[in-house]
Scaffold this active site. Structure first.
Site, PDB file in Angstrom:
ATOM      1  N   GLY A  14      41.973  42.438  44.536  1.00 44.49           N
ATOM      2  CA  GLY A  14      40.710  42.809  43.919  1.00 44.49           C
ATOM      3  C   GLY A  14      40.608  42.098  42.585  1.00 44.49           C
ATOM      4  O   GLY A  14      41.629  41.721  41.994  1.00 44.49           O
ATOM      5  N   GLN A  56      37.987  40.050  34.299  1.00 42.01           N
ATOM      6  CA  GLN A  56      39.338  39.508  34.436  1.00 42.01           C
ATOM      7  C   GLN A  56      39.348  37.983  34.440  1.00 42.01           C
ATOM      8  O   GLN A  56      40.415  37.382  34.331  1.00 42.01           O
ATOM      9  CB  GLN A  56      40.009  40.038  35.697  1.00 42.01           C
ATOM     10  N   CYS A  69      48.460  44.878  38.323  1.00 39.65           N
ATOM     11  CA  CYS A  69      47.209  44.261  37.872  1.00 39.65           C
ATOM     12  C   CYS A  69      47.449  42.798  37.532  1.00 39.65           C
ATOM     13  O   CYS A  69      48.443  42.464  36.879  1.00 39.65           O
ATOM     14  CB  CYS A  69      46.696  45.018  36.645  1.00 39.65           C
ATOM     15  N   LEU A  70      46.534  41.960  37.948  1.00 43.56           N
ATOM     16  CA  LEU A  70      46.638  40.535  37.619  1.00 43.56           C
ATOM     17  C   LEU A  70      46.573  40.295  36.115  1.00 43.56           C
ATOM     18  O   LEU A  70      47.104  39.307  35.623  1.00 43.56           O
ATOM     19  CB  LEU A  70      45.522  39.753  38.321  1.00 43.56           C
ATOM     20  N   HIS A 104      40.370  51.020  40.695  1.00 41.05           N
ATOM     21  CA  HIS A 104      40.977  50.103  39.732  1.00 41.05           C
ATOM     22  C   HIS A 104      39.941  49.109  39.200  1.00 41.05           C
ATOM     23  O   HIS A 104      39.854  48.885  37.988  1.00 41.05           O
ATOM     24  CB  HIS A 104      42.134  49.370  40.436  1.00 41.05           C
ATOM     25  N   GLU A 105      39.155  48.529  40.110  1.00 41.35           N
ATOM     26  CA  GLU A 105      38.167  47.517  39.680  1.00 41.35           C
ATOM     27  C   GLU A 105      37.024  48.138  38.881  1.00 41.35           C
ATOM     28  O   GLU A 105      36.558  47.556  37.897  1.00 41.35           O
ATOM     29  CB  GLU A 105      37.642  46.735  40.885  1.00 41.35           C
ATOM     30  N   HIS A 125      38.208  48.576  35.447  1.00 38.05           N
ATOM     31  CA  HIS A 125      38.110  47.313  34.706  1.00 38.05           C
ATOM     32  C   HIS A 125      36.710  47.133  34.129  1.00 38.05           C
ATOM     33  O   HIS A 125      36.548  46.782  32.959  1.00 38.05           O
ATOM     34  CB  HIS A 125      38.421  46.108  35.606  1.00 38.05           C
TER      35      HIS A 125
END
Length: 185
Positions: free
Chosen positions: A55, A60, A108-109, A150-151, A154
């Site tokens: 995702g 990000q 997380c990226l 999660h997204e 963000h």
């Protein structure tokens, strides 16, 4: 599941924790549904794939826009693939004996490397629009539901480590920073 043409964008660098204020504030609603938005979404899918993610939110990759993409398996192992512009998250009640919440590792990226156990709703839905402004809804369970939550976090300016106790967050950020002490840009 890699859909034809979906990953034809240009992979952009992932913004890491603390490196850009856009990651730490609510993103702006999308008001223009044009070619630029379609290119952004293609770049987001390409960036997510290049970083081996499931995702990705627009902030990000440094873009202040309420958009995310997902390519993540649900509780049954089925791929949930899509995008949502201006998403609204709804945590859903369990169905047929499902758990209400699930505690499992999350990463997380934007905090590369470490994972931490975090409680999330087992079932969730996101409603919004697509790149043309047409209504879209994604309902998911398990890991895909976790990804939806999660997204949206963000896009609201919250990184998953922000939901952890301060001491644990600091340890994870130090681990992500590595021996040189800085997260990669």
């Amino acid at each position: 599941m890699r859909l034809p043409g979906r990953y034809d964008g240009v992979a952009r660098p992932i913004v890491t924790y603390g490196s850009n204020p856009v990651l730490h504030r609510p993103c702006a609603p999308v008001t223009e549904f044009d070619r630029d938005l379609r290119h952004l979404v293609l770049d987001m899918f390409a960036s997510m794939a290049a970083a081996d993610g499931v995702g990705l939110a627009a902030n990000q990759i440094g873009v202040d826009a309420r958009v995310f993409v997902i390519d993540c398996p649900d509780a049954d192992g089925e791929d949930v693939v899509g995008l949502v512009v201006n998403p609204v998250l709804t945590v859903l009640d369990p169905v047929d004996g499902e758990p209400a919440v699930e505690v499992t590792e999350e990463g997380c990226l934007s905090v590369p490397g470490p994972y931490a156990e975090l409680e999330r709703a087992f079932r969730a839905r996101v409603d919004g629009v697509d790149v043309h402004g047409d209504p879209v809804s994604i309902e998911a369970t398990g890991m895909a539901a976790r990804c939806l939550q999660h997204e949206v976090d963000h896009l609201n300016g919250t990184v998953y480590v922000d939901l952890l106790p301060a001491e644990q967050r600091e340890l994870l950020l130090a681990e992500a920073a590595g021996p040189e002490g800085e997260l990669p840009a």
